[in-house]
Design a protein around this motif. Sequence first.
Motif, PDB file in Angstrom:
ATOM      1  N   UNK A  62      41.096  21.551  29.066  1.00  0.00           N
ATOM      2  CA  UNK A  62      42.506  21.718  28.712  1.00  0.00           C
ATOM      3  C   UNK A  62      43.405  21.879  29.930  1.00  0.00           C
ATOM      4  N   UNK A  63      42.816  21.785  31.118  1.00  0.00           N
ATOM      5  CA  UNK A  63      43.626  21.826  32.329  1.00  0.00           C
ATOM      6  C   UNK A  63      43.666  23.154  33.058  1.00  0.00           C
ATOM      7  N   UNK A  64      42.878  24.131  32.603  1.00  0.00           N
ATOM      8  CA  UNK A  64      42.805  25.402  33.319  1.00  0.00           C
ATOM      9  C   UNK A  64      42.053  25.178  34.633  1.00  0.00           C
ATOM     10  N   UNK A  65      42.602  25.677  35.725  1.00  0.00           N
ATOM     11  CA  UNK A  65      41.956  25.503  37.027  1.00  0.00           C
ATOM     12  C   UNK A  65      40.889  26.587  37.229  1.00  0.00           C
ATOM     13  N   UNK A  66      39.812  26.261  37.934  1.00  0.00           N
ATOM     14  CA  UNK A  66      38.770  27.266  38.199  1.00  0.00           C
ATOM     15  C   UNK A  66      39.306  28.547  38.819  1.00  0.00           C
ATOM     16  N   UNK A  67      40.257  28.428  39.735  1.00  0.00           N
ATOM     17  CA  UNK A  67      40.807  29.632  40.372  1.00  0.00           C
ATOM     18  C   UNK A  67      41.555  30.485  39.348  1.00  0.00           C
ATOM     19  N   UNK A  68      42.116  29.854  38.302  1.00  0.00           N
ATOM     20  CA  UNK A  68      42.798  30.604  37.244  1.00  0.00           C
ATOM     21  C   UNK A  68      41.780  31.364  36.393  1.00  0.00           C
ATOM     22  N   UNK A  69      40.601  30.770  36.183  1.00  0.00           N
ATOM     23  CA  UNK A  69      39.536  31.474  35.458  1.00  0.00           C
ATOM     24  C   UNK A  69      39.111  32.718  36.236  1.00  0.00           C
ATOM     25  N   UNK A  70      38.892  32.553  37.544  1.00  0.00           N
ATOM     26  CA  UNK A  70      38.492  33.688  38.382  1.00  0.00           C
ATOM     27  C   UNK A  70      39.557  34.778  38.352  1.00  0.00           C
ATOM     28  N   UNK A  71      40.825  34.385  38.494  1.00  0.00           N
ATOM     29  CA  UNK A  71      41.908  35.373  38.490  1.00  0.00           C
ATOM     30  C   UNK A  71      42.017  36.076  37.145  1.00  0.00           C
ATOM     31  N   UNK A  72      41.821  35.341  36.044  1.00  0.00           N
ATOM     32  CA  UNK A  72      41.888  35.954  34.717  1.00  0.00           C
ATOM     33  C   UNK A  72      40.799  37.011  34.558  1.00  0.00           C
ATOM     34  N   UNK A  73      39.604  36.717  35.030  1.00  0.00           N
ATOM     35  CA  UNK A  73      38.511  37.687  34.952  1.00  0.00           C
ATOM     36  C   UNK A  73      38.822  38.926  35.785  1.00  0.00           C
ATOM     37  N   UNK A  74      39.360  38.705  36.973  1.00  0.00           N
ATOM     38  CA  UNK A  74      39.693  39.848  37.834  1.00  0.00           C
ATOM     39  C   UNK A  74      40.826  40.679  37.241  1.00  0.00           C
ATOM     40  N   UNK A  75      41.824  40.003  36.625  1.00  0.00           N
ATOM     41  CA  UNK A  75      42.930  40.721  36.008  1.00  0.00           C
ATOM     42  C   UNK A  75      42.459  41.547  34.812  1.00  0.00           C
ATOM     43  N   UNK A  76      41.366  41.104  34.179  1.00  0.00           N
ATOM     44  CA  UNK A  76      40.826  41.815  33.015  1.00  0.00           C
ATOM     45  C   UNK A  76      39.857  42.922  33.433  1.00  0.00           C
TER      46      UNK A  76
END
Length: 208
Positions: A62-76
């Motif tokens: 869906x266009x989510x970038x890998x770095x956005x996945x990493x940041x989302x995990x860290x933000x959570x």
Amino acid sequence: MSDALNYLVAARGDALGHYFKFLKDAGKYLDPKTRDLISVITKVHAQTEAGFKQYLTRALRDGVKPIEVIDALLMAFPALGLAKIVWAAEIILEMDMPEFRPENLTREATWHDVGPVERFQDGETARVPCDGRELFVYRKGEELRVYDSRCPHQVTNIPHLALEGTTLTCPKHHWKFDITTGECIAVGKEPLKRFETKVEGGRLFAYW
């Protein structure tokens, strides 16, 4: 879905249908990327490996970038804690996706030299390595199609031996693809990832 969940849907779809409708309606005002990232985080929180892989690959499609996945995990982190984030990172490392390698996380897309056009024979499929990826290249006349060798389901790296004629079968969950089009023709629904291509100076280039 898992075989067990498919069974329950077949047996009591009337009951489970309400649950799936709730899940769909619960996020209908979110943009797809935000919804995908929340889904990834919930699977990490529950530590369901198959679900995490499924929603991670969906997010990337869906266009989510890998770095956005990493940041989302860290933000959570306040909800997940370090142990669950590390658990997710271990699965990502095991999946060995080129886009998650540290040197690629913030790299811009560019053209990659796949090889000389003459290497690829008309009506045949080749599997070639290229800059950290494995690719399937199918040629029909002057047209060359380049696909990622990884299954769109859970990014299993599909070997060349899995190709019979023009049918490519993922060895893990038996998704089948027509290599001439990249379309999924059995079990699953998502097509192989196809890369944009160009030919310059007698060489084939792919863009990612």
